[in-house]
Design an enzyme around this catalytic site. Structure first.
Site, PDB file in Angstrom:
ATOM      1  N   GLU A 210       0.855  -1.176   0.000  1.00 44.74           N
ATOM      2  CA  GLU A 210       0.000   0.000   0.000  1.00 44.74           C
ATOM      3  C   GLU A 210       0.889   1.223   0.000  1.00 44.74           C
ATOM      4  OE1 GLU A 210      -2.469  -0.352   3.487  1.00 44.74           O
ATOM      5  OE2 GLU A 210      -0.847   0.153   4.872  1.00 44.74           O
ATOM      6  N   ILE A 211       0.418   2.259  -0.654  1.00 46.36           N
ATOM      7  CA  ILE A 211       1.039   3.573  -0.604  1.00 46.36           C
ATOM      8  C   ILE A 211      -0.041   4.512  -0.087  1.00 46.36           C
ATOM      9  CG2 ILE A 211       2.202   5.399  -1.886  1.00 46.36           C
ATOM     10  CD1 ILE A 211       3.019   3.314  -3.947  1.00 46.36           C
TER      11      ILE A 211
END
Length: 315
Positions: A210-211
Site C-alpha cells: 500500500e502507498i
C-alpha cells in the site's frame, strides 16, 4: 522533485534475507533514481547481522526503529484468559493460534505511522520480506499521490477470510452510527457492501502493498475509527487483520476519488500477482499477465474501477 515520503517495513531479524531481496528489487525497479529513505521497524532490537544485510542494498538513508512496548502488548481492557480461549477456538484458521500475528495486525492498523521514525514523513510505501516487484517504474508513485490528492493506493484487492472478522462489521456499524459526520461524501461504501451498509461483502485491499498518506491515518477520523475497534477487542478476541481495517477505513472515510489502483506496479506476494497486461506496460515487466489475481472473479478490483468511473481500465 520528491515527495516527503519513505518506504516502511515491519520485519523480524530472521527475515533478513527476504528483506534484503525486497529492498534490492525496489532499488532496481524504482528507487535507485529517487533515493527515498527506508524505515525498518521491529518489536525487538535489530541485530547487527540484519543491519549489515540491508545497508549495502541502497544509497538512501536507512533507519532501524524499535516498536514501543506499549504498542506490542495487551491493552488494560483486554482479558488474556479470553484471548487464549479465542486462539484455541480459531486453531483451524490461518494464523488463528498466533499471538504475535494479532499484535502485528493491531500495530499495523493503528501505530506504525505514529512511530517517531515515521513522523517526519507525509507518505509511506509499505513493503514486506520476500515480495517481488517485476516492472520498471519511470514515474514517482509518491508524487502521483501528492499531485493528484490521493490518500490510499493498492495493487491487489481480494475477499477477506470472514472467519477472522465475524464481528468487525457490527462494530464498524456502531462507529458509523456514532460518528456519521466523519464519513466522507462520495465514499466507497458500495465497494465493501452489497446492501447499503447492512453487511460487509469481504472486499479489501491487500495491505502488504500500500502507498498512503500517513497524515490521513494520523488525523481524527481514522484515529477515532481505530480506537473504536481497539476498544472492542477484536484484534485479540478474533483475528482482525490490518488489511480489512485499512480498507474499510479508506472506503468510509475517504471520497472514492482519493483511492487509487496502481496497475503499473507489477507485484507478487505469495501466492498472488498483480501483473499489467497492457503492451506498453508489459515491455517494462517480467511477469505473466495471465497470473494477475485482479483478473480473477474473486478480485474486487473491477468493482472498484467501475465505482470510481475508470471504465477504460476495467479488465
Amino acid at each position: 522533485r520528491r515527495a516527503n515520503a519513505a518506504f516502511v517495513m515491519l520485519v523480524r531479524n530472521s527475515d533478513g534475507q527476504g528483506a534484503r531481496s525486497a529492498v534490492r528489487q525496489i532499488e532496481d525497479r524504482f528507487n535507485r533514481n529517487f533515493q527515498y529513505p527506508y524505515v525498518f521497524l521491529n518489536d525487538v532490537p535489530f541485530t547487527e547481522e540484519f543491519k549489515e544485510l540491508i545497508r549495502p542494498m541502497s544509497r538512501a538513508n536507512i533507519t532501524f526503529g524499535l516498536v514501543p512496548a506499549e504498542h506490542w502488548s495487551y491493552p488494560e481492557w483486554i482479558s488474556t484468559t479470553k484471548v487464549k480461549e479465542a486462539r484455541k477456538a480459531m486453531a483451524n484458521i490461518v494464523y488463528g493460534r498466533s499471538e504475535s500475528y494479532r499484535h502485528m495486525c493491531r500495530y499495523q492498523s493503528g501505530f506504525f505511522f505514529q512511530h517517531e521514525a515515521m513522523l517526519p514523513f507525509d507518505y509511506y510505501w509499505r513493503i514486506e520480506p520476500d515480495v517481488e516487484f517485476s516492472c520498471d517504474l519511470d514515474f514517482d508513485p509518491f508524487l502521483y499521490m501528492q499531485d493528484n490528492n490521493k490518500k490510499y493506493a493498492f495493487a491487489m484487492s481480494l475477499p477477506e477470510y470472514m472467519e477472522t472478522i465475524p464481528s468487525l462489521w457490527n462494530v464498524t456499524r456502531e462507529f458509523m452510527d456514532m460518528y456519521p459526520h466523519l464519513l466522507a461524501e462520495n465514499n466507497a461504501l458500495d465497494l465493501i457492501s452489497d446492501d447499503g451498509g447492512e453487511s460487509y461483502n469481504s472486499c479489501h485491499f491487500w495491505s502488504n502493498f500500500e502507498i498512503a498518506d500517513a497524515r490521513w491515518m494520523r488525523d481524527k477520523a481514522y484515529q477515532q475509527y481505530f480506537n473504536h475497534l481497539d476498544q472492542a477487542g477484536g484484534f485479540f478476541y478474533e483475528r482482525w487483520g490490518d488489511a480489512p481495517v485499512h480498507s474499510i477505513a479508506a472506503a468510509l472515510l475517504l471520497p472514492i476519488d482519493q483511492i487509487h489502483f496502481f496497475k503499473e506496479i507489477g507485484y507478487f506476494h505469495a501466492p498472488f500477482y498483480n501483473c499489467p497486461a497492457e503492451p506498453e506496460l508489459q515491455v517494462k515487466c517480467h511477469c505473466d499477465p495471465n497470473r494477475n489475481v485482479n483478473r480473477e472473479r474473486m478480485s474486487c478490483t473491477n468493482r472498484f474501477l467501475e465505482l470510481a468511473g475508470e471504465k477504460g481500465m476495467v479488465f
